[in-house]
Design a protein around this motif. Structure first.
Motif, mmCIF file in Angstrom:
data_model
loop_
_atom_site.group_PDB
_atom_site.id
_atom_site.type_symbol
_atom_site.label_atom_id
_atom_site.label_comp_id
_atom_site.label_asym_id
_atom_site.label_seq_id
_atom_site.Cartn_x
_atom_site.Cartn_y
_atom_site.Cartn_z
ATOM 1 N N ILE A 58 26.000 34.658 39.102
ATOM 2 C CA ILE A 58 27.320 34.850 39.696
ATOM 3 C C ILE A 58 27.369 36.303 40.146
ATOM 4 C CG2 ILE A 58 29.804 34.851 39.290
ATOM 5 C CD1 ILE A 58 29.202 32.847 36.962
ATOM 6 N N ARG A 59 27.686 36.509 41.432
ATOM 7 C CA ARG A 59 27.743 37.879 41.936
ATOM 8 C C ARG A 59 28.854 38.002 42.969
ATOM 9 N NH1 ARG A 59 21.883 36.930 43.439
ATOM 10 N NH2 ARG A 59 22.079 35.374 45.025
ATOM 11 N N GLY A 72 36.609 41.541 37.183
ATOM 12 C CA GLY A 72 35.311 41.005 36.813
ATOM 13 C C GLY A 72 35.332 39.492 36.635
ATOM 14 N N ILE A 73 34.323 38.994 35.980
ATOM 15 C CA ILE A 73 34.185 37.549 35.768
ATOM 16 C C ILE A 73 34.918 37.200 34.475
ATOM 17 C CG2 ILE A 73 32.568 35.634 35.486
ATOM 18 C CD1 ILE A 73 30.485 37.403 36.938
ATOM 19 N N THR A 74 36.145 36.772 34.629
ATOM 20 C CA THR A 74 36.985 36.416 33.483
ATOM 21 C C THR A 74 36.804 34.940 33.147
ATOM 22 O OG1 THR A 74 38.834 35.807 34.894
ATOM 23 C CG2 THR A 74 38.709 38.132 34.205
ATOM 24 N N ARG A 79 36.178 29.203 34.849
ATOM 25 C CA ARG A 79 36.715 27.845 34.998
ATOM 26 C C ARG A 79 36.700 27.404 36.465
ATOM 27 N NH1 ARG A 79 40.072 29.463 30.851
ATOM 28 N NH2 ARG A 79 41.680 30.249 32.241
ATOM 29 N N ASN A 80 36.956 28.339 37.369
ATOM 30 C CA ASN A 80 36.949 28.007 38.801
ATOM 31 C C ASN A 80 35.528 27.837 39.351
ATOM 32 O OD1 ASN A 80 39.751 28.094 38.928
ATOM 33 N ND2 ASN A 80 39.783 30.252 39.521
ATOM 34 N N LEU A 81 34.573 28.501 38.738
ATOM 35 C CA LEU A 81 33.194 28.457 39.251
ATOM 36 C C LEU A 81 32.382 27.288 38.699
ATOM 37 C CD1 LEU A 81 32.249 32.251 39.269
ATOM 38 C CD2 LEU A 81 33.189 30.863 41.130
ATOM 39 N N VAL A 82 32.784 26.756 37.556
ATOM 40 C CA VAL A 82 32.038 25.640 36.960
ATOM 41 C C VAL A 82 31.942 24.447 37.914
ATOM 42 C CG1 VAL A 82 32.105 23.899 35.125
ATOM 43 C CG2 VAL A 82 32.300 26.323 34.569
ATOM 44 N N PRO A 83 33.037 24.025 38.575
ATOM 45 C CA PRO A 83 32.892 22.899 39.515
ATOM 46 C C PRO A 83 31.961 23.221 40.694
ATOM 47 C CG PRO A 83 35.212 23.267 39.000
ATOM 48 C CD PRO A 83 34.445 24.405 38.408
#
Length: 173
Positions: A58-59, A72-74, A79-83
């Motif tokens: 993830i970048r 940052g990556i909270t 949760r939004n990136l998992v799908p």
């Protein structure tokens, strides 16, 4: 999605030890501006292609707001990136990994001498290696081996050659 073989390895595989025989990369950018990248790699000696990626990256991209970058990556971002990651994995999926694995097997088979008479030690050792890889993952390793070798070699001939390969391997110190 970028798929490459060892002859055209992408730059990101250069630091991997040992060098992979194949590599797959797939990526997408979230609405917020985070890039999600999934990567698979492997070699012919792997027991089986990985069902899931070996690496998830993830970048930030230039589309990301300064505020989002500062946070940052909270957990909410995750949760939004998992799908997105799930969709990327689904696009490549087991079928793609399996295809790359089979292509690697085909490459190994093409590197065998044309007949065992040309270079018996190389031929029989290579044939046994390919069979052992296939046997670890396939329900029909003999049939897969016959397909990988190709040509007009019969299944019975392949079985006979495998028996010879096993006998030669058993005599090795």
């Amino acid at each position: 999605m970028a798929i490459s073989h060892s002859k055209n390895s992408p730059a990101w595989t250069q630091g991997l030890k040992p060098q992979p025989d194949w590599a797959i990369e797939n990526s997408d950018v979230s609405e917020e501006g985070w890039e999600v990248c999934v990567r698979w790699w492997g070699s012919a000696s792997d027991d089986a292609p990985a069902q899931g990626p070996k690496e998830v990256i993830i970048r930030p991209t230039s589309e990301l707001t300064p505020e989002a970058l500062k946070r940052g990556i909270t957990a909410g971002v995750m949760r939004n990136l998992v799908p997105i990651a799930g969709a990327l994995i689904g696009q490549v999926g087991e079928t793609e990994s399996e295809a790359k694995f089979r292509a690697t097997i085909k490459t190994l088979a093409s590197e065998l001498p044309r007949t065992p008479r040309e270079a018996p030690d190389v031929y029989y050792a290579g044939l046994l290696r390919i069979f052992e890889i296939l046997d670890a993952v396939s329900t029909e390793p003999i049939n897969e081996l016959v397909r990988a070798i190709g040509g007009d070699i019969s299944k019975d001939t392949v079985k006979t050659r495998l028996r010879t390969a096993r006998q030669r391997a058993a005599r090795q110190p």
